[in-house]
Design an enzyme around this catalytic site. Structure first.
Site, PDB file in Angstrom:
ATOM      1  N   GLU A 513      83.490   8.993  -9.663  1.00 51.13           N
ATOM      2  CA  GLU A 513      84.938   8.947  -9.848  1.00 51.13           C
ATOM      3  C   GLU A 513      85.204   8.507 -11.277  1.00 51.13           C
ATOM      4  OE1 GLU A 513      88.792   7.686  -7.172  1.00 51.13           O
ATOM      5  OE2 GLU A 513      86.768   7.373  -6.436  1.00 51.13           O
ATOM      6  N   GLU A 787      87.295  -3.490  -4.629  1.00 52.11           N
ATOM      7  CA  GLU A 787      88.295  -2.496  -4.253  1.00 52.11           C
ATOM      8  C   GLU A 787      88.976  -2.861  -2.942  1.00 52.11           C
ATOM      9  OE1 GLU A 787      88.537   2.382  -3.767  1.00 52.11           O
ATOM     10  OE2 GLU A 787      86.619   1.357  -3.547  1.00 52.11           O
TER      11      GLU A 787
END
Length: 933
Positions: A513, A787
């Protein structure tokens, strides 16, 4: 904190001229009197920290009307600038003597010492300019002239580029990763070199060398932008690398973001399928004549030891394929292929407006482990971003493979499942014959642990070194408290920012990502501006936001946009796309730079207008995809379904918030009609929000914490309902005893609680150690922000591997509250950029001390409070040319002392008053030590 020089200052090559100019400052300047006389007139005033745009001594500037900033210093309190004078010359000698000036502002009546525009003749490409400044205070006392600073212009128009784009011929296969091309150009110089600059960029990544020595300190150049419209070039002073006679320029190319796999959709060649280089070497000889050596068809190319180089996939290097001396004179390149000229545009080439990516620091591993499965694992002691420098000796053909991971599993084994398709692997094949040292060039990893496979001999800690890589943003603050866990939280927030500020504000640095997610950036932007100086970093990135914004006004999820496919519908999400409005406003508040608002205003307006069309006549944005309150706390308990806040509520709330900020921006820029129009639109959105989502008793939406937080933070409720809504929020938190917010609600949660009188509840959430909380990851050994609230569960197992980064700064947005509320170091929004500072600490929780300092655009500000048996003490530092309002909680004026004396009539304190249970003081610059019981 000593201000660290930026990249431009560290690569300058004319240090001798600067030294000369400093020595010449003691000479008389016509019309100005001598420096000695100036010093006698103002022994207490000095000027330093001279900057042009966002840089110290920038090389290769692109701004045609550069702006100057400086810090003012002086003895005593209440020091403020009343006038300034800037002088600019082409040489340090002329500047020091005050002769042949390019521009002299003369004395300007102004208290402003940031972003003062150059107003002289048009700047010229490649030209270096020297400048200095002096100031006068309100009593008419003058400072001495500052030490000289300089800036040098880059190439300002496509016509300034006389070089050609070149690419290897024949081309390679772009459908898969290929060995990295090596390009070289041999040339001869006819005389001694006085100075030389090389201007260079690539389609792909590049590393440049001259005569066998690396050019510059930047890595991952030219960085990542919206390449079709904005491709950065770099400028380097290479005077010391050249010599009379034979010389060679060498260049290595890598796929990078341009051609490699980027995005989790496994697409390649997003921007193009051919790597290319453009380089232009401008040489000035000792006799003043000039020569240009540029990229053209005289260059030659081949491939070498870099067999694979990918952002996600890592790097494979075979040292047996090295070509010794390939970038130095005398090398035989007869077998190399010709390059070919390419017709790529030059009108998108821009000088950098933000800092480059660099090797910032090195980490030594703390231990070597053997996992239960028998693997050799090295612990760096810190979740970091960059790569490993490997040192090894062994037989030719021995391959050492380094695998990178953030965590170990419950049993202590290497864990890479959360990396998804990112290999994060570096393989080095030895050439043999002695000690070898290697580090990759065209990749980076996010990791704490390194699995070492195939190492020849016995691995020792000194065989590996962690090279920390990120944008060279300067540290701007220090923060500490009496709570070690909160100090570790602050450490984690900073390291999360380091790891995710790699030319763009990425979401995470490890899996497949590493994209410029807009929602993460907007949530964290104010905290980012406290921790580090990010004005240039966001100035650069926001222009890519505008460049990638669709004609409809929709803002992509990530910028640069590599996710939107051709002919796909708009991909704009509330709370994410609002970065187009929220971040410019936050940068304006933090740095006082109107230009960021002027530049971004069309983009800001396009986004608000897009939302208006999507909301329609009822002013409720109820359609279209949105991420909502991403990764909010959730539970399977039947009596509490979780923290799911309606996406239509969230979208409408952000519609209102961005409209509000746009209206404020219009007022700042003097756009009165726009201001009135968006104020009217805001009132309609507020009315629709209340009608749709709010009950008469102040219940909002699904009764979630995020619903209350957004309504209160964005000022969407009538005055009569705000107290009720805040009470409902506090009751909700007390009942759950924890937060339930996600990416959009969390940044504002503690602010709303403390703003509405629930400081104790805010401190309870901050210091909570159990899941979900900010400190839960700290208790699990985290060294960066996670996260998910429960990336590692209480039993040691992991959350969903498909989305479980352990370096993801979004929840680190709590740092803003820690600075602004705990320490009480804040901005008066009517005088942004810390021209007027608010010092309003809020002691609470179990804290007995909070100490925060911040390098503002004017100098260092500090708030340091302690609480003890004898009451409170607060040390305040206010930089020159600013003022402050200081709020002392639980204090009466008659009980307050400063420096051991009653505050009435003290120097520097212009006013005092009682406000509720606090004493409020207006103070000028200086250092103050307050105490009260």
């Amino acid at each position: 904190m000593q201000r660290r020089q930026t990249f431009a200052a560290r690569v300058r090559g004319d240090a001798a001229l600067v030294v000369l100019s400093i020595s010449l400052l003691s000479l008389a300047a016509p019309g100005d009197g001598t420096l000695a006389a100036a010093e006698k007139s103002a022994p207490a005033i000095a000027v330093d920290h001279l900057r042009v745009e966002h840089f110290d001594n920038p090389l290769g500037l692109g701004a045609r009307a550069p702006r100057f900033s400086w810090w003012m210093h002086g003895e005593g309190r209440g020091l403020s600038q009343a006038e300034y004078q800037v002088q600019v010359a082409r040489t340090a000698d002329d500047l020091a003597r005050g002769r042949r000036l390019v521009w002299d502002s003369t004395r300007v009546k102004s208290t402003e010492s940031t972003y003062r525009s150059y107003e002289g003749p048009a700047v010229e490409p490649r030209q270096r300019y020297y400048w200095r400044v002096r100031v006068w205070d309100g009593a008419g006392r003058a400072s001495a002239w500052s030490a000289p600073a300089w800036w040098e212009m880059g190439l300002l128009a496509p016509s300034d580029w006389t070089s050609q784009w070149i690419e290897p011929d024949p081309p390679d296969d772009p459908s898969m990763s290929q060995p990295s091309p090596m390009l070289r150009r041999a040339f001869a110089l006819k005389g001694d070199v006085r100075s030389a600059r090389i201007y260079v960029t690539s389609r792909g990544l590049y590393e440049l060398s001259i005569n066998g020595k690396r050019v510059g300190e930047d890595v991952l150049t030219p960085g990542w932008t919206s390449y079709a419209t904005r491709l950065q070039y770099q400028t380097y002073d290479v005077s010391s690398l050249l010599r009379r006679g034979d010389n060679v320029i060498g260049a290595l190319l890598g796929n990078g973001w341009y051609r490699g796999q980027i995005g989790f959709q496994k697409h390649r060649n997003h921007y193009g399928n051919r790597l290319a280089l453009i380089a232009q070497l401008d040489v000035t000889y000792a006799d003043g004549t000039r020569e240009t050596i540029g990229s053209d068809e005289k260059w030659k190319a081949t491939t070498g030891p870099i067999q694979l180089a990918e952002i996600y996939g890592g790097e494979t290097y075979d040292a047996r394929l090295e070509k010794a001396g390939w970038d130095a004179p005398g090398f035989d390149d007869a077998s190399w292929k010709n390059v070919r000229a390419a017709n790529y545009p030059k009108d998108n080439l821009i000088a950098p407006e933000g800092p480059p990516v660099r090797r910032i620091e090195e980490l030594t591993p703390i231990k070597i482990l053997t996992s239960p499965s028998g693997q050799t694992i090295v612990d760096m002691g810190q979740n970091m971003v960059g790569w490993v420098r490997l040192s090894a000796s062994g037989p030719a053909g021995t391959t050492v493979t380094l695998h990178h991971a953030e965590v170990l599993d419950q049993k202590g084994n290497f864990y890479t499942e959360n990396l998804r398709a990112a290999a994060q692997q570096v393989a080095y094949t030895l050439k043999g014959g002695g000690p070898e040292v290697f580090e990759p060039r065209f990749t980076f990893q996010g990791f704490r642990y390194v699995l070492v496979d195939g190492f020849p001999g016995t691995l020792a800690l000194e065989n590996l070194k962690g090279i920390v890589v990120h944008s060279a943003v300067m540290p701007a603050s220090e923060f500490s408290t009496s709570d070690a866990l909160i100090n570790q939280l602050q450490h984690n927030i900073r390291w999360g920012q380091k790891g995710n500020f790699v030319d763009v504000p990425t979401d995470c640095p490890q899996r497949d990502e590493r994209l410029g997610w807009t929602g993460d950036a907007q949530a964290f932007s104010r905290t980012a501006a406290f921790n580090m100086e990010v004005a240039g970093f966001f100035t650069k990135w926001l222009k890519d936001v505008a460049a990638d914004q669709l004609e409809s006004g929709a803002v992509p999820h990530v910028v640069p946009d590599v996710l939107t496919r051709p002919n796909a519908p708009a991909a704009a999400s509330a709370g994410w796309a609002d970065a187009a409005v929220i971040i410019p406003w936050n940068m304006y508040l933090s740095y006082g730079d109107r230009r960021v608002l002027e530049t971004q205003y069309p983009s800001m307006m396009k986004w608000v207008e897009y939302m208006r069309t999507r909301a329609g006549d009822d002013y409720l944005w109820t359609e279209d995809f949105t991420f909502g309150d991403w990764l909010a706390y959730a539970t399977t308990r039947s009596d509490y379904p979780g923290a799911t806040t309606g996406k239509d509520l969230i979208a409408t709330a952000f519609f209102a918030h961005s409209t509000d900020l746009l209206a404020r921006t219009a007022a700042v820029l003097g756009k009165t009609e726009d201001h009135a129009r968006y104020e009217a639109l805001l009132e309609k959105i507020k009315g629709a929000f209340v009608k749709e989502f709010v009950t008469p008793e102040g219940r909002i939406g699904e009764n979630t914490q995020t619903a209350y937080v957004l309504a209160l933070q964005f000022d969407l409720l009538p005055e009569a309902l705000r107290k009720k809504a805040a009470e409902r929020l506090a009751d909700e938190v007390r009942e759950r005893k924890h937060l339930t917010t996600g990416f959009l609600g969390t940044p504002y949660l503690l602010h709303v609680l403390s703003n509405y009188g629930y400081l104790d509840v805010a401190y309870m959430l901050l210091q909570r150690k159990e899941y979900p909380s900010w400190l839960y990851p700290v208790t699990k050994g985290a060294t960066t922000i996670w996260e998910r609230w429960d990336g590692i569960k209480a039993d040691g197992s992991f959350q969903d591997a498909g989305m479980n980064s352990f370096n993801h700064y979004a929840y680190g947005a709590v740092g803003e509250w820690m600075y602004r509320v705990m320490a009480g170091l804040d901005i008066d929004e009517t005088m942004p950029g810390y021209k007027r500072i608010l010092i309003a600490p809020h002691p609470g929780g179990a804290f007995t001390e909070v100490n925060a300092s911040h390098d503002t655009p004017y100098g260092r500000a500090r708030s340091h409070w302690t609480k003890g048996p004898d009451g409170y003490a607060l040390e305040v530092e206010i930089p020159a040319n600013t003022s402050a309002t200081v709020r002392l909680p639980q204090a009466k004026p008659e009980n307050v002392t400063e420096g051991g004396k009653p505050i009435k009539g003290l120097d520097g304190i212009s006013a005092s008053r009682q406000d509720s249970d606090a004493t409020v003081l207006d103070v000028g610059s200086g250092t103050y030590r307050f105490a009260w019981k």
